[in-house]
Write a protein that holds these residues in place. Structure first.
Motif, mmCIF file in Angstrom:
data_model
loop_
_atom_site.group_PDB
_atom_site.id
_atom_site.type_symbol
_atom_site.label_atom_id
_atom_site.label_comp_id
_atom_site.label_asym_id
_atom_site.label_seq_id
_atom_site.Cartn_x
_atom_site.Cartn_y
_atom_site.Cartn_z
ATOM 1 N N PRO A 279 5.561 1.971 9.191
ATOM 2 C CA PRO A 279 4.770 1.691 7.984
ATOM 3 C C PRO A 279 5.023 2.675 6.853
ATOM 4 N N ILE B 145 0.802 4.537 1.508
ATOM 5 C CA ILE B 145 0.103 5.313 2.529
ATOM 6 C C ILE B 145 0.097 6.793 2.187
ATOM 7 N N ARG C 67 0.833 -1.193 0.000
ATOM 8 C CA ARG C 67 0.000 0.000 0.000
ATOM 9 C C ARG C 67 0.869 1.244 0.000
ATOM 10 N N PRO D 269 -7.012 -0.712 15.677
ATOM 11 C CA PRO D 269 -6.233 -0.573 14.440
ATOM 12 C C PRO D 269 -4.986 -1.439 14.419
ATOM 13 N N ARG D 270 -4.630 -1.902 13.245
ATOM 14 C CA ARG D 270 -3.363 -2.561 13.006
ATOM 15 C C ARG D 270 -2.368 -1.535 12.466
ATOM 16 N N GLY E 242 -0.311 0.697 10.377
ATOM 17 C CA GLY E 242 -0.433 1.154 8.996
ATOM 18 C C GLY E 242 -1.843 1.177 8.461
ATOM 19 N N GLU E 243 -2.809 0.730 9.263
ATOM 20 C CA GLU E 243 -4.185 0.633 8.772
ATOM 21 C C GLU E 243 -4.826 2.003 8.597
ATOM 22 N N ARG E 244 -5.647 2.112 7.564
ATOM 23 C CA ARG E 244 -6.502 3.283 7.358
ATOM 24 C C ARG E 244 -7.933 2.899 7.706
ATOM 25 N N PHE E 245 -8.625 3.796 8.418
ATOM 26 C CA PHE E 245 -10.026 3.566 8.698
ATOM 27 C C PHE E 245 -10.742 4.899 8.789
ATOM 28 N N ARG F 244 -12.602 0.707 17.862
ATOM 29 C CA ARG F 244 -11.869 0.341 16.653
ATOM 30 C C ARG F 244 -10.468 -0.076 17.064
ATOM 31 N N TRP G 27 -5.043 7.186 9.873
ATOM 32 C CA TRP G 27 -3.985 6.226 9.570
ATOM 33 C C TRP G 27 -3.246 5.948 10.874
ATOM 34 N N GLU H 208 -2.554 7.423 -0.257
ATOM 35 C CA GLU H 208 -3.856 7.320 0.391
ATOM 36 C C GLU H 208 -4.212 8.605 1.118
#
Length: 274
Positions: free
Chosen positions: A63, A5, A3, A264-265, A267-270, A262, A22, A8
């Protein structure tokens, strides 16, 4: 598939009643609203290990490299500890000409030592409000084991609320729970609360590792302030100063089943909606 980032963050289109997030590790996040993009407590290097050695190695690489981040409207630090006010990350970000750097007033001298332009620095203390284009930021004292102040009375540890139009975020920084904290934060009508869960114990205190809320205290605080959703942080980067976030989830399931969360992991985006 790897990905991108940075792409994004740049390309995300965010509705007025939401923020894109992020999760960049430890307490580090990029928050993007419809009007602006901010970073907070970005630790995007391995500088703690490089300075202090074992056991401070990261469990996973950053990340994204700090120099790869797109321009941010503001970058905030909650306090001076290296995994929150990382000189390697901040030095890389100082080339982003549009960025305002915000930190506790007690630590502005450190920010200057990192080569940050005085004209782009903003210091804050408990109870103060800073208005930047697209966001209103308010500072609240944090108790990283204890309250600490400099000679001028400025708090060394802070948390912040961000009011992005109609969406409000609370980032607690590093703190334990204390009676005044929910009284300060509850009137802010927080839509999302980011809270540390790694806790404290005898072994870490003996090693001079300063403590935070544990997972129960973090969930209790989120419930006490009426947060719309809670996001745990300060886990998954240093194995010896960590907590299993599944305990946080289980405690919410058992105690506050109505409280959204939530997890998050790295590097995750939500997206968080109002």
């Amino acid at each position: 598939m790897v990905r991108d980032i940075a792409k994004e963050i740049e390309s995300a289109v965010v509705p007025e009643d939401a923020i894109a997030v992020w999760a960049l590790g430890q307490c580090g996040f990029v928050l993007k609203s419809a009007a602006c993009t901010v970073g907070i407590d970005l630790y995007l290097s391995d500088s703690v290990y490089e300075k202090y050695g074992a056991p401070w190695s990261r469990t996973a690489p950053p990340p994204i490299a700090p120099e790869a981040l797109p321009p941010l409207d503001a970058v905030l630090c909650t306090h001076h500890h290296d995994d929150h006010m990382d000189d390697a990350t901040l030095r890389a970000l100082r080339t982003k000409a549009s960025t305002t750097f915000v930190a506790p007033r007690a630590h502005l001298s450190l920010m200057r030592d990192f080569g940050l332009d005085e004209r782009r620095l903003a210091g804050m203390n408990h109870g103060e409000t800073l208005r930047l284009p697209g966001v209103e930021i308010k500072a609240f004292a944090a108790m990283h084991d204890t309250f600490e102040r400099d000679e001028a009375g400025n708090h060394r540890f802070l948390g912040y609320t961000f009011r992005f139009g109609g969406f409000t975020v609370y980032h607690a920084g590093d703190t334990i729970g204390f009676p005044e904290l929910p009284e300060w934060i509850r009137p802010e009508n927080v839509d999302a609360a980011f809270v540390p869960i790694n806790g404290r114990d005898y072994r870490r205190t003996a090693a001079n590792i300063v403590g935070n809320m544990n997972y129960r205290e973090a969930a209790d605080l989120a419930a006490d302030i009426g947060a719309g959703v809670v996001v745990p942080m300060h886990y998954g980067i240093f194995r010896h100063n960590d907590e299993n976030p599944a305990y946080f989830v289980d405690y919410i399931y058992q105690t506050y089943p109505e409280l959204p969360f939530r997890l998050p992991r790295l590097g995750e985006r939500f997206i968080l909606w109002k």
